[in-house]
Scaffold this active site. Structure first.
Site, mmCIF file in Angstrom:
data_model
loop_
_atom_site.group_PDB
_atom_site.id
_atom_site.type_symbol
_atom_site.label_atom_id
_atom_site.label_comp_id
_atom_site.label_asym_id
_atom_site.label_seq_id
_atom_site.Cartn_x
_atom_site.Cartn_y
_atom_site.Cartn_z
ATOM 1 C CD GLU A 128 37.501 26.790 29.478
ATOM 2 O OE1 GLU A 128 36.636 26.575 30.346
ATOM 3 O OE2 GLU A 128 37.661 26.077 28.488
ATOM 4 C CB CYS A 162 38.052 27.411 37.151
ATOM 5 S SG CYS A 162 39.175 26.194 36.454
HETATM 6 P P1 NAP Z 1 40.174 38.567 35.503
HETATM 7 O O1 NAP Z 1 40.287 39.755 36.361
HETATM 8 O O2 NAP Z 1 39.071 38.489 34.540
HETATM 9 O O3 NAP Z 1 41.587 38.430 34.790
HETATM 10 C C1 NAP Z 1 41.889 37.385 33.907
HETATM 11 C C2 NAP Z 1 42.917 37.858 32.908
HETATM 12 O O4 NAP Z 1 42.370 38.884 32.085
HETATM 13 C C3 NAP Z 1 44.149 38.454 33.540
HETATM 14 O O5 NAP Z 1 45.282 38.080 32.772
HETATM 15 C C4 NAP Z 1 43.905 39.948 33.426
HETATM 16 O O6 NAP Z 1 45.080 40.707 33.445
HETATM 17 C C5 NAP Z 1 43.233 40.014 32.089
HETATM 18 N N1 NAP Z 1 42.426 41.205 31.867
HETATM 19 C C6 NAP Z 1 41.813 41.996 32.779
HETATM 20 N N2 NAP Z 1 41.114 42.963 32.148
HETATM 21 C C7 NAP Z 1 41.284 42.774 30.818
HETATM 22 C C8 NAP Z 1 40.818 43.451 29.650
HETATM 23 N N3 NAP Z 1 40.031 44.514 29.725
HETATM 24 N N4 NAP Z 1 41.204 43.001 28.439
HETATM 25 C C9 NAP Z 1 41.988 41.914 28.330
HETATM 26 N N5 NAP Z 1 42.467 41.240 29.409
HETATM 27 C C10 NAP Z 1 42.110 41.652 30.634
HETATM 28 O O7 NAP Z 1 40.044 37.234 36.344
HETATM 29 P P2 NAP Z 1 40.887 36.809 37.612
HETATM 30 O O8 NAP Z 1 40.300 37.521 38.744
HETATM 31 O O9 NAP Z 1 42.342 36.877 37.344
HETATM 32 O O10 NAP Z 1 40.548 35.267 37.646
HETATM 33 C C11 NAP Z 1 39.631 34.716 38.520
HETATM 34 C C12 NAP Z 1 38.465 34.181 37.748
HETATM 35 O O11 NAP Z 1 38.898 33.297 36.734
HETATM 36 C C13 NAP Z 1 37.530 33.393 38.603
HETATM 37 O O12 NAP Z 1 36.259 33.964 38.513
HETATM 38 C C14 NAP Z 1 37.521 32.004 38.013
HETATM 39 O O13 NAP Z 1 36.281 31.404 38.002
HETATM 40 C C15 NAP Z 1 38.011 32.202 36.645
HETATM 41 N N6 NAP Z 1 38.732 31.023 36.206
HETATM 42 C C16 NAP Z 1 38.142 30.193 35.311
HETATM 43 C C17 NAP Z 1 38.820 29.076 34.869
HETATM 44 C C18 NAP Z 1 38.207 28.132 33.879
HETATM 45 O O14 NAP Z 1 38.910 27.299 33.330
HETATM 46 N N7 NAP Z 1 36.939 28.227 33.611
HETATM 47 C C19 NAP Z 1 40.110 28.824 35.316
HETATM 48 C C20 NAP Z 1 40.671 29.691 36.243
HETATM 49 C C21 NAP Z 1 39.970 30.792 36.666
HETATM 50 P P3 NAP Z 1 45.603 41.392 34.824
HETATM 51 O O15 NAP Z 1 45.893 40.288 35.759
HETATM 52 O O16 NAP Z 1 46.808 42.124 34.396
HETATM 53 O O17 NAP Z 1 44.472 42.262 35.286
#
Ligand code: NAP
Length: 515
Positions: A257, A296
């Protein structure tokens, strides 16, 4: 020193051995708790879940696992006030926004607990009827669905620490698959507390539910062929996950997602001030401000007939003007803060990028913050942008500013509107507003190929529709293309991800044994 939150892995509580990361109140700037996953034996933790919790869960029927979900829901309900306090402190949310997360989580658990009863005292699912593979019907094929014999790893986003856990954990645990959740670091506290409370209440078998707070380092390396991974977050991290060897070589099933540039369309033929026009304006303003736009599913692009552009801009701005931003502890505040300084900076940067290609129709930052210091609090007002040449404006269809920001655009006719919506290249949700049922139906079908959900709002559902951005457990959540290609929820459809489908071929007398 701030309290260090415990991880729960391998059926026991475990403290990280490093300094950890401090979680901060995004409104007051104060330090809250620390999280750390340094030094955990991940391999042993994953193996414990796979080898001990998996068989224990699979020995139960769907109905029994449903009872566990109901019990978990009761534990959470009893601690609801504590979760509200954590959410206010760690996510900066007002009560209504906390409800979307916390009450949404409890509601979703309850919905899956209830659906479990319809599956009854079974330990596997029968998929369709047997079909004959031979002329005399002596040799047949029957499809079954059995729980996968691995773990479900959830890597979650920061915006829904409660719902983001339970909307995935409920169908996984109901399926008989142990869950290991790694919440986003910034808001990990609420996830950690909910897991801890449920574990302390002894609701699930040991190792059935684990939480790892802090770095994601090494997590993906633990995955084995029958595990599944569900990721919610940015498209960039999604790309890293998709290319991990576990996915590429071991065929670990993955659900993504990612970000999404969702749309709302006011259909042609609706006058300014008509019921459909007002429903559109109300929903757009609501979506821009709920959870400070950190959803999201939030509306990022709005399309109206050219003749209504000015009227729509004025009406949305008038609603946004009534919004109050600041400290969520003050009852007069309707919109709290963004979850962190990093998010605040990212939203500011995204907004200034969009502003270079769009006109500001309403700037909520001209209003004073209530009970909050602009130098400390990660609070920002809603910004309504307008782009009058949406065909030439690539950025607005491609930039997800994950905050209270959305862009209004005019369209010439319905085909043009649908074409502009498609420029999001696949979204979680689009909403349609109008009073022509035939037009609503045909537009919904047109958009269905590129959206996980199409939300049609006509005046007759003014009071009953569930909201553009609200994800209901009965309906699908996820979207194709840019939105990540994932599918979650949709009632019992969610169980598919945690089951393996197989065809069993044999004599009718053999197949009758597997019903
Ligand atoms: P993110 O930076 O991609 O982080 C998401 C998760 O991935 C966090 O738990 C993060 O851990 C982890 N992570 C980061 N780097 C990783 C790696 N190399 N390997 C494995 N895991 C890793 O996203 P975010 O900034 O938290 O979230 C915002 C985004 O989420 C927005 O763009 C939004 O559109 C999207 N979103 C989508 C939905 C949906 O249902 N489609 C729902 C909610 C949000 P850390 O926090 O420890 O870095």
């Amino acid at each position: 020193m701030t309290e260090l939150l415990l991880n729960h892995l391998g059926g026991r509580a475990q403290a990280g051995t490093g300094q950890g990361t401090i979680l901060v109140d995004p409104v007051l700037g104060t330090e809250l708790v620390r999280v750390d996953a340094t030094g955990l034996d991940l391999a042993a933790g994953f193996a414990f879940a796979r080898d001990h919790a998996g068989p224990a869960l699979r020995a139960l029927t769907y109905a029994q696992r449903g009872e566990m979900l109901a019990a978990a829901g009761k534990v959470l309900q009893a601690r609801r006030d504590e979760y509200y306090a954590i959410s206010t402190a760690n996510s900066g949310t007002v009560r209504n926004d906390t409800a979307v997360d916390v009450d949404g989580a409890i509601f979703t658990l309850g919905a899956y607990a209830r659906s479990a009863a319809t599956l009854g005292a079974r330990t596997h699912l029968v998929d369709g009827d047997a079909v004959s593979l031979s002329k005399d019907a002596s040799f047949q094929s029957q499809h079954v669905q059995v729980p996968t014999r691995g773990v479900a790893l959830f890597i979650n986003a920061f915006n829904f620490p409660a719902w983001g856990l339970w909307e995935k954990a409920a169908p996984a645990l109901l399926s008989g698959v142990p869950v290991i959740v790694k919440p986003a670091t910034a808001t990990a506290w609420l996830t950690q507390r909910m897991v801890q409370d449920v574990l302390e209440a002894g609701v699930f078998p040991p190792g059935a539910l684990s939480v790892i707070c802090g770095s994601s380092a090494g997590l993906m390396d633990q995955l084995k062929p029958f595990d599944v991974v569900s990721f919610t977050g940015s498209a960039d991290t999604a790309a890293v996950i998709r290319s991990h060897p576990a996915i590429v070589r071991a065929s670990v099933r993955v659900n993504i997602e990612a970000d999404s540039i969702n749309s709302a369309v006011l259909l042609p033929g609706e006058a300014s001030g008509s019921a459909s026009f007002d429903l559109f304006v109300k929903e757009v303003a609501r979506e821009m401000t709920v959870k400070s736009g950190q959803k999201c599913t939030a509306i990022r692009r709005m399309f109206v007939p050219e003749s209504l552009f000015d009227a729509a801009a004025e009406a949305i701005a008038a609603r946004l003007q009534k919004n109050t931003v600041g400290n969520p502890r003050n009852d007069s505040v309707r919109m709290g803060s963004l979850v962190s300084r990093a998010q605040f900076d990212a939203v500011r940067a995204g907004l200034s990028g969009l502003k270079a290609h769009a006109r500001t129709l309403y700037d909520g930052d001209t209003q004073a913050l209530v009970d909050a210091d602009r130098a400390v609090a990660c609070c920002m007002g809603p910004t309504l942008l307008g782009a009058t040449d949406p065909d030439a404006n690539a950025l607005v269809h491609d930039t997800e500013v994950f905050g209270p920001v959305a862009t209004l655009m005019p369209y010439r006719d319905l085909p043009h509107a649908l074409q502009l919506v498609q420029r999001g290249q696949g979204s979680l949700v689009a909403s349609l507003y109008g009073s022509d049922n035939a037009a609503l139906g045909s537009c919904a079908l047109d958009l269905a190929a590129s959206h996980g959900r199409v939300h049609a709002v006509s005046p007759e559902v003014a009071a009953s529709h569930t909201g553009h951005g609200n994800v209901m457990p009965q309906s699908l959540h996820g979207g194709p293309g840019r939105a990540g290609g994932g599918e979650e929820l949709g009632g019992l459809r969610a169980l598919n991800f945690y089951h393996r489908r197989a065809a069993v071929q044999g004599a009718q007398a053999v197949l009758s044994q597997i019903h």
